[in-house]
Design an enzyme around this catalytic site. Structure first.
Site, PDB file in Angstrom:
ATOM      1  N   LYS A  38      14.012 -67.398 -90.235  1.00  0.00           N
ATOM      2  CA  LYS A  38      12.887 -66.755 -89.517  1.00  0.00           C
ATOM      3  C   LYS A  38      12.421 -67.637 -88.364  1.00  0.00           C
ATOM      4  O   LYS A  38      12.751 -68.826 -88.318  1.00  0.00           O
ATOM      5  CB  LYS A  38      11.752 -66.502 -90.505  1.00  0.00           C
ATOM      6  CG  LYS A  38      11.175 -67.757 -91.134  1.00  0.00           C
ATOM      7  CD  LYS A  38      10.268 -67.418 -92.311  1.00  0.00           C
ATOM      8  CE  LYS A  38       9.708 -68.680 -92.937  1.00  0.00           C
ATOM      9  NZ  LYS A  38       8.917 -68.410 -94.145  1.00  0.00           N
ATOM     10  N   ARG A 136      -1.248 -63.904-100.934  1.00  0.00           N
ATOM     11  CA  ARG A 136      -0.902 -63.526 -99.572  1.00  0.00           C
ATOM     12  C   ARG A 136      -0.394 -62.085 -99.608  1.00  0.00           C
ATOM     13  O   ARG A 136      -1.124 -61.181 -99.262  1.00  0.00           O
ATOM     14  CB  ARG A 136       0.137 -64.515 -99.003  1.00  0.00           C
ATOM     15  CG  ARG A 136       0.439 -64.287 -97.550  1.00  0.00           C
ATOM     16  CD  ARG A 136       1.251 -65.413 -96.927  1.00  0.00           C
ATOM     17  NE  ARG A 136       2.599 -65.555 -97.517  1.00  0.00           N
ATOM     18  CZ  ARG A 136       3.480 -66.464 -97.122  1.00  0.00           C
ATOM     19  NH1 ARG A 136       3.190 -67.319 -96.153  1.00  0.00           N
ATOM     20  NH2 ARG A 136       4.670 -66.532 -97.676  1.00  0.00           N
ATOM     21  N   HIS A 165       6.475 -66.372-104.383  1.00  0.00           N
ATOM     22  CA  HIS A 165       6.482 -67.519-103.461  1.00  0.00           C
ATOM     23  C   HIS A 165       5.425 -68.516-103.909  1.00  0.00           C
ATOM     24  O   HIS A 165       4.318 -68.123-104.276  1.00  0.00           O
ATOM     25  CB  HIS A 165       6.189 -67.015-102.039  1.00  0.00           C
ATOM     26  CG  HIS A 165       6.444 -68.024-100.967  1.00  0.00           C
ATOM     27  ND1 HIS A 165       7.664 -68.626-100.778  1.00  0.00           N
ATOM     28  CD2 HIS A 165       5.632 -68.544-100.009  1.00  0.00           C
ATOM     29  CE1 HIS A 165       7.595 -69.470 -99.744  1.00  0.00           C
ATOM     30  NE2 HIS A 165       6.366 -69.439 -99.271  1.00  0.00           N
ATOM     31  N   ARG A 221      15.635 -69.836-101.774  1.00  0.00           N
ATOM     32  CA  ARG A 221      15.400 -69.485-100.364  1.00  0.00           C
ATOM     33  C   ARG A 221      15.006 -70.760 -99.618  1.00  0.00           C
ATOM     34  O   ARG A 221      13.857 -71.174 -99.642  1.00  0.00           O
ATOM     35  CB  ARG A 221      14.243 -68.478-100.244  1.00  0.00           C
ATOM     36  CG  ARG A 221      14.350 -67.271-101.165  1.00  0.00           C
ATOM     37  CD  ARG A 221      13.203 -66.303-100.926  1.00  0.00           C
ATOM     38  NE  ARG A 221      11.894 -66.885-101.105  1.00  0.00           N
ATOM     39  CZ  ARG A 221      11.201 -66.852-102.246  1.00  0.00           C
ATOM     40  NH1 ARG A 221      11.684 -66.237-103.314  1.00  0.00           N
ATOM     41  NH2 ARG A 221      10.004 -67.410-102.301  1.00  0.00           N
ATOM     42  N   TYR A 265      -4.218 -85.700 -65.370  1.00  0.00           N
ATOM     43  CA  TYR A 265      -5.503 -84.971 -65.341  1.00  0.00           C
ATOM     44  C   TYR A 265      -6.584 -85.725 -66.096  1.00  0.00           C
ATOM     45  O   TYR A 265      -6.320 -86.318 -67.144  1.00  0.00           O
ATOM     46  CB  TYR A 265      -5.343 -83.609 -66.010  1.00  0.00           C
ATOM     47  CG  TYR A 265      -4.553 -82.608 -65.219  1.00  0.00           C
ATOM     48  CD1 TYR A 265      -4.996 -82.147 -63.982  1.00  0.00           C
ATOM     49  CD2 TYR A 265      -3.354 -82.103 -65.723  1.00  0.00           C
ATOM     50  CE1 TYR A 265      -4.261 -81.213 -63.261  1.00  0.00           C
ATOM     51  CE2 TYR A 265      -2.615 -81.170 -65.013  1.00  0.00           C
ATOM     52  CZ  TYR A 265      -3.071 -80.735 -63.788  1.00  0.00           C
ATOM     53  OH  TYR A 265      -2.342 -79.816 -63.078  1.00  0.00           O
ATOM     54  N   CYS A 312       0.778 -82.655 -69.257  1.00  0.00           N
ATOM     55  CA  CYS A 312       0.500 -81.499 -68.395  1.00  0.00           C
ATOM     56  C   CYS A 312       1.325 -80.304 -68.889  1.00  0.00           C
ATOM     57  O   CYS A 312       2.079 -80.410 -69.856  1.00  0.00           O
ATOM     58  CB  CYS A 312       0.878 -81.807 -66.954  1.00  0.00           C
ATOM     59  SG  CYS A 312       0.187 -83.339 -66.310  1.00  0.00           S
ATOM     60  N   ASP A 314       3.900 -78.895 -67.458  1.00  0.00           N
ATOM     61  CA  ASP A 314       5.336 -79.016 -67.202  1.00  0.00           C
ATOM     62  C   ASP A 314       5.821 -80.462 -67.068  1.00  0.00           C
ATOM     63  O   ASP A 314       7.002 -80.689 -66.875  1.00  0.00           O
ATOM     64  CB  ASP A 314       5.697 -78.291 -65.897  1.00  0.00           C
ATOM     65  CG  ASP A 314       4.948 -76.985 -65.766  1.00  0.00           C
ATOM     66  OD1 ASP A 314       5.201 -76.092 -66.584  1.00  0.00           O
ATOM     67  OD2 ASP A 314       4.070 -76.881 -64.890  1.00  0.00           O
TER      68      ASP A 314
HETATM   69  C1  LIG Z   1       9.453 -69.230 -95.110  1.00  0.00           C
HETATM   70  C2  LIG Z   1       9.777 -68.808 -96.461  1.00  0.00           C
HETATM   71  C3  LIG Z   1      10.680 -69.543 -97.246  1.00  0.00           C
HETATM   72  C4  LIG Z   1      11.266 -70.855 -96.806  1.00  0.00           C
HETATM   73  O1  LIG Z   1      10.292 -71.872 -96.922  1.00  0.00           O
HETATM   74  P1  LIG Z   1      10.656 -73.392 -96.637  1.00  0.00           P
HETATM   75  O2  LIG Z   1       9.447 -74.134 -97.061  1.00  0.00           O
HETATM   76  O3  LIG Z   1      10.879 -73.492 -95.173  1.00  0.00           O
HETATM   77  O4  LIG Z   1      11.866 -73.699 -97.413  1.00  0.00           O
HETATM   78  C5  LIG Z   1      11.021 -69.032 -98.484  1.00  0.00           C
HETATM   79  N1  LIG Z   1      10.497 -67.878 -98.920  1.00  0.00           N
HETATM   80  C6  LIG Z   1       9.619 -67.157 -98.207  1.00  0.00           C
HETATM   81  C7  LIG Z   1       9.080 -65.895 -98.758  1.00  0.00           C
HETATM   82  C8  LIG Z   1       9.216 -67.596 -96.958  1.00  0.00           C
HETATM   83  O5  LIG Z   1       8.334 -66.888 -96.254  1.00  0.00           O
END
Ligand SMILES: *Cc1c(COP(=O)(O)O)cnc(C)c1O
Length: 372
Positions: A38, A136, A165, A221, A265, A312, A314
Site C-alpha cells: 500500500k 478502527r 489487526h 501480512r 529563510y 526550503c 526545493d
Molecule cells: C499496513 C497493514 C499491514 C502491514 O503493517 P506493517 O506494520 O507495515 O507490517 C498489515 N495489515 C493491515 C491490515 C495493514 O493495514
C-alpha cells in the site's frame, strides 16, 4: 520524462529480495507471505517493488484501497490481491471484474457483493474483518459476524479469509496483543462452528510476525519490515533485515560564508566561524521534512555534515566545512543502510518524533526511484 536533477532514491532490489526470503524462512512452509505494498509500497514504488517481492517468493499482495489493487492488475500481476480497507459499493463491480479480494465488515457492502457476483456469475473472494481491539474497522462480536454472514446468500461469494489487526504488537509488553489474539481465536472458532471452515485466517503485521511466531496462522501480512525496517528496536536480534531505500542528492553550489552571515529563510542560523556551505536541490516539496531544519544531517564521504538553516521547498543548505574533497559530483546521503555508515531511518524518525513508515511514504513523486 527524464530526470535531470541530481536528487534520487536508490531502492535495493537485492535487499528487498533478501528480506522476502528471510521472512519466508522465518514462517512455516504452510503459512503464506503477503507482501504489503500500500501507499506506493511505502514510498518504494508499487510496481517494481511488487515484482521484486513476488520473484523472491512472496505469495500474495496486500493494499489499502481498490485503486492500488487495480494498478497492480493493470500492470499484469495475477496473484491474489487483498484490499484491507473499506471498498465503497460503487467500486465492487470493478473490483470483481479485476478478481480482487475484498475486505467486508458491513451488511451493506456484502449485499452489493452478492448482487454483483450473481449478476456477473463470477466467483468473488472476500475476507471478513474482525475488530479485536484496535477499534478502527471490523466487527467485534460473534453475533454481529453471524448476522453479517447470513447475508451471504450467493454461492459465488466465497469467504476465503477472516482476519484482524493488532494495535500494539511492537510493544515489548505483550499483554494487549495476547488479549487481541485470544479474542480473534474465540470469534473465529464460533464463526466456523456455524458457517464452516474459512481457509485463510490471519492477524500478523510485521511486528507480530517477528515477535509472535505462534500467531502466524495461515498467512502473515508483512509491510514495513520487507523494506528493511524494524517496528521496534528489540526486534533487531530476532531477524536480520537489510534496509532497502536510501535518499541521495548532490550539491549545486558550494560557497564560503563569513561569520554572522545568516543562511536560509528566517535567518535561523549563522555560522560563528568562516564556513563552507553546500546547497542541495531537495526540500520539503520532495518530502524532506522541514522539521529537519537545523537538526538533520547527511553523510558525505563517510562523515556527518549538518543541515543548517531552514529546509526550503526545493533546496537545503549543508555545512561541509569539516568534510574534505566535496564537489558537484559528491553524493550526500540523508538516510541509507546503517551497516554502510549511513544515518538510519530510525534515527531520522526519532529526531522528528515520528515513525520511519511516515518518512519513506512521504518521499515525493518528484524524486525518481532507481532500482539497483
Ligand atoms: C499496513 C497493514 C499491514 C502491514 O503493517 P506493517 O506494520 O507495515 O507490517 C498489515 N495489515 C493491515 C491490515 C495493514 O493495514
Amino acid at each position: 520524462m527524464p530526470h535531470y536533477r541530481p536528487t534520487w532514491t536508490e531502492i535495493s532490489r537485492s535487499a528487498l529480495a533478501h528480506n522476502v526470503r528471510t521472512f519466508k524462512k522465518y514462517i512455516d512452509e504452510d503459512c503464506q507471505l503477503m507482501a504489503v505494498v500500500k501507499a506506493d509500497a511505502y514510498g518504494h514504488g508499487l510496481i517494481d517493488s511488487a515484482q521484486t517481492m513476488l520473484e523472491a517468493g512472496a505469495d500474495r499482495l496486500g493494499v489499502a484501497i481498490v485503486e492500488e489493487a487495480i494498478q497492480l492488475r493493470q500492470a499484469g500481476f495475477d496473484v491474489p490481491i487483498l484490499i484491507f480497507g473499506f471498498t465503497p459499493k460503487d467500486a465492487v463491480q470493478e473490483a470483481a471484474a479485476y478478481d480482487l479480494t475484498l475486505t467486508v465488515f458491513t451488511e451493506d457492502v456484502l449485499t452489493e457483493v452478492v448482487q454483483v457476483a450473481e449478476r456477473m456469475k463470477k466467483q468473488v473472494n472476500i475476507h471478513i474483518k474482525v475488530d479485536s481491539g484496535m477499534h478502527r474497522i471490523g466487527l467485534k462480536q460473534t453475533e454481529a459476524l453471524h448476522s453479517l454472514l447470513e447475508k451471504n446468500t450467493s454461492s459465488y461469494v466465497y469467504v476465503e479469509g477472516i482476519f484482524t489487526h493488532f494495535s500494539d504488537a511492537d510493544n515489548e509488553d505483550i499483554a494487549y496483543t495476547n488479549q487481541q489474539f485470544s479474542h480473534f481465536l474465540h470469534v473465529v472458532e464460533e464463526v466456523e462452528k456455524s458457517y464452516g471452515p474459512i481457509p485463510v485466517k490471519h492477524c500478523c503485521n510485521s511486528a507480530a510476525t517477528i515477535a509472535f511466531p505462534h500467531m502466524h496462522m495461515d498467512m502473515v501480512r508483512v509491510g514495513v519490515s520487507l523494506y528493511g525496517l524494524y517496528p521496534g528496536e528489540h526486534m533487531k536480534e530476532m531477524i536480520q533485515l537489510q534496509q532497502v531505500m536510501s535518499l541521495k542528492t548532490m550539491p549545486v553550489m558550494i560557497k564560503d560564508v563569513l561569520p554572522g552571515e545568516p543562511i536560509s529563510y528566517g535567518r535561523s542560523y549563522a555560522p560563528a566561524t568562516p564556513s563552507i556551505i553546500a546547497t542541495v536541490p531537495i526540500g520539503y516539496g520532495d518530502g524532506l521534512p522541514r522539521a529537519l531544519s537545523n537538526k538533520g544531517a547527511v553523510i558525505i564521504n563517510e562523515k556527518r555534515a549538518p543541515i543548517v538553516g531552514r529546509v526550503c521547498m526545493d533546496q537545503t543548505m549543508i555545512d561541509i566545512t569539516s568534510i574534505e574533497e566535496v564537489d558537484e559530483r559528491t553524493a550526500f546521503t540523508f538516510f541509507g543502510d546503517p551497516h554502510k555508515g549511513h544515518i538510519s531511518l530510525q534515527e531520522v524518525a526519532d529526531q522528528l518524533d515520528t515513525i520511519h513508515y511516515e518518512i519513506t511514504c512521504q518521499i515525493g513523486k518528484r524524486i525518481p526511484r532507481y532500482y539497483i
